[in-house]
Motif scaffolding. Structure first.
Motif, PDB file in Angstrom:
ATOM      1  N   THR A   2       0.889  -1.149  -0.016  1.00 34.94           N
ATOM      2  CA  THR A   2      -0.110   0.080   0.085  1.00 34.94           C
ATOM      3  C   THR A   2       0.826   1.119  -0.227  1.00 34.94           C
ATOM      4  O   THR A   2       1.770   1.224   0.552  1.00 34.94           O
ATOM      5  CB  THR A   2      -0.908   0.112   1.162  1.00 34.94           C
ATOM      6  OG1 THR A   2      -0.271  -0.098   2.421  1.00 34.94           O
ATOM      7  CG2 THR A   2      -1.899  -1.127   1.242  1.00 34.94           C
ATOM      8  N   SER A   3       0.457   2.293  -0.545  1.00 35.56           N
ATOM      9  CA  SER A   3       1.256   3.421  -0.790  1.00 35.56           C
ATOM     10  C   SER A   3       0.016   4.821  -1.059  1.00 35.56           C
ATOM     11  O   SER A   3      -0.715   4.418  -1.507  1.00 35.56           O
ATOM     12  CB  SER A   3       2.189   3.597  -1.858  1.00 35.56           C
ATOM     13  OG  SER A   3       1.653   3.501  -3.060  1.00 35.56           O
ATOM     14  N   ASP A   4       0.641   5.898  -0.736  1.00 31.58           N
ATOM     15  CA  ASP A   4      -0.237   6.876  -1.318  1.00 31.58           C
ATOM     16  C   ASP A   4      -0.445   6.756  -2.784  1.00 31.58           C
ATOM     17  O   ASP A   4      -1.755   7.219  -3.266  1.00 31.58           O
ATOM     18  CB  ASP A   4       0.301   8.299  -1.095  1.00 31.58           C
ATOM     19  CG  ASP A   4       0.583   8.576   0.560  1.00 31.58           C
ATOM     20  OD1 ASP A   4      -0.293   7.996   1.325  1.00 31.58           O
ATOM     21  OD2 ASP A   4       1.044   9.641   0.803  1.00 31.58           O
ATOM     22  N   ALA A   6      -0.621   4.416  -4.782  1.00 36.90           N
ATOM     23  CA  ALA A   6      -1.498   3.135  -5.054  1.00 36.90           C
ATOM     24  C   ALA A   6      -2.950   3.705  -4.759  1.00 36.90           C
ATOM     25  O   ALA A   6      -4.005   3.443  -5.561  1.00 36.90           O
ATOM     26  CB  ALA A   6      -1.089   2.090  -4.503  1.00 36.90           C
ATOM     27  N   ASP A   7      -3.015   4.400  -3.650  1.00 34.82           N
ATOM     28  CA  ASP A   7      -4.238   5.030  -3.390  1.00 34.82           C
ATOM     29  C   ASP A   7      -4.925   5.853  -4.378  1.00 34.82           C
ATOM     30  O   ASP A   7      -6.099   6.073  -4.623  1.00 34.82           O
ATOM     31  CB  ASP A   7      -4.555   5.526  -1.948  1.00 34.82           C
ATOM     32  CG  ASP A   7      -4.082   4.827  -0.809  1.00 34.82           C
ATOM     33  OD1 ASP A   7      -4.365   3.507  -0.899  1.00 34.82           O
ATOM     34  OD2 ASP A   7      -3.792   5.260   0.349  1.00 34.82           O
ATOM     35  N   ALA A   8      -4.119   6.783  -5.004  1.00 29.99           N
ATOM     36  CA  ALA A   8      -4.323   7.532  -5.812  1.00 29.99           C
ATOM     37  C   ALA A   8      -4.695   7.063  -7.324  1.00 29.99           C
ATOM     38  O   ALA A   8      -5.858   7.513  -7.837  1.00 29.99           O
ATOM     39  CB  ALA A   8      -3.292   8.553  -6.233  1.00 29.99           C
ATOM     40  N   ALA A  10      -6.297   4.054  -7.443  1.00 26.96           N
ATOM     41  CA  ALA A  10      -7.622   3.310  -6.922  1.00 26.96           C
ATOM     42  C   ALA A  10      -8.727   4.512  -7.096  1.00 26.96           C
ATOM     43  O   ALA A  10      -9.732   4.251  -7.367  1.00 26.96           O
ATOM     44  CB  ALA A  10      -7.611   2.942  -5.574  1.00 26.96           C
ATOM     45  N   ALA A  11      -8.396   5.797  -6.799  1.00 24.29           N
ATOM     46  CA  ALA A  11      -9.464   6.932  -6.949  1.00 24.29           C
ATOM     47  C   ALA A  11      -9.549   7.316  -8.296  1.00 24.29           C
ATOM     48  O   ALA A  11     -10.680   7.944  -8.509  1.00 24.29           O
ATOM     49  CB  ALA A  11      -8.826   8.148  -5.963  1.00 24.29           C
TER      50      ALA A  11
END
Length: 298
Positions: A2-4, A6-8, A10-11
């Motif tokens: 997980t990382s910022d 990866a979160d971006a 997903a968004a």
């Protein structure tokens, strides 16, 4: 992993930049040297920052660093020692960060540390053939020290790009283990195969189980070959797809010139996105104007 970043992903989709070399050449820089754009890390780092800034201004969310052809071995041929070379590799990340600081935008900007294939170090076009005569272990030993330095510079993601065959991909998947930085793995392809001729289903499959790899796809290929590769990458790996093809022009190695016309149409972006692409931009001969058009499709 997980990382910022990866979160971006997903968004929603993120826009990559375009070609570093064509942007530098348009500013008047001669890149005929074997180190290509990496030479400017030592000789004119401000030029690299300005190139990154042009793409951020055009709408790119992610800058890919000028480290593609930056290797310990390549720098050593120019008399640059290991400590200085490591500093230049780290500088490639800092220059992109500096461009992000200068950009007058409110959106978050990201830095991808480029790690080109073994063939880029050879500077003889081998990255478009693969099959260097080296085993996976040897290729891992080549890539790991550079990736360690790049990871220590804390980019948001490592761009393992322009990979021509599955042996080098296997070496890179080993080499990124334990570095603490996510990566994307991107092949250069022709049709439905890697440059070395392996089917894309076979090429993408190992990335499905690699926790460090948060996206997989293609770059430095014809735009016409991108759509099928995006679909295969998404289906085989279940991961977000990265896609940044060339303009569609062809390189004439004998004349050292580009031939033909661009076939990169920003309208293709919607189809790539529908097939699973989440990182979309351009590679050779794709400049800020095209990236601006890509960003407008978000």
């Amino acid at each position: 992993m997980t990382s910022d970043f990866a979160d971006a992903l997903a968004a929603g989709p993120l826009v990559l930049d375009g070609g570093m070399s064509n942007q530098l050449e348009s500013a008047g820089h001669d890149l005929s040297d074997e180190l290509w754009s990496a030479r400017l890390l030592a000789e004119d780092p401000e030029a690299i920052t300005e190139a990154h800034l042009a793409y951020f201004t055009a709408g790119a969310d992610v800058a890919i660093t000028a480290g593609y052809q930056a290797t310990f071995e390549g720098f050593a041929r120019r008399g640059i020692g290991r400590r200085r070379a490591a500093g230049l590799l780290a500088l490639s990340v800092e220059l992109a960060r500096e461009a992000a600081r200068r950009a007058r935008v409110t959106r978050r900007l990201w830095v991808a540390a480029s790690a080109g294939p073994y063939g880029a170090m050879l500077a003889d076009g081998s990255e478009y053939r693969g099959r260097y005569g080296l085993g996976v272990d040897e290729l891992e030993r080549f890539h790991r020290p550079r990736l360690e330095v790049l990871a220590a510079a804390r980019p948001d993601v490592l761009a393992l790009e322009t990979v021509p065959d599955t042996d080098e991909a296997a070496a890179l998947l080993r080499a990124v283990r334990g570095l603490g930085v996510p990566a994307w793995l991107s092949y250069t392809v022709v049709g439905d195969r890697t440059r070395a001729g392996q089917p894309l289903e076979e090429a993408f499959a190992p990335a499905a189980d690699a926790d460090e790899v948060i996206a997989v796809g293609v770059n430095c290929c014809a735009p016409e070959d991108a759509a099928g590769a995006v679909e295969v990458a998404a289906r085989v790996t279940g991961k977000p797809v990265v896609v940044y093809p060339n303009s569609g022009e062809a390189w004439d190695a004998q004349a050292r010139a580009w031939r033909g016309r661009s076939s990169f149409d920003a309208g293709l972006v919607r189809a790539w996105r529908a097939s699973g692409a989440r990182l979309i931009g351009g590679c050779c001969r794709v400049g800020p104007d095209t990236i601006r058009a890509v960003a407008a499709t978000r």
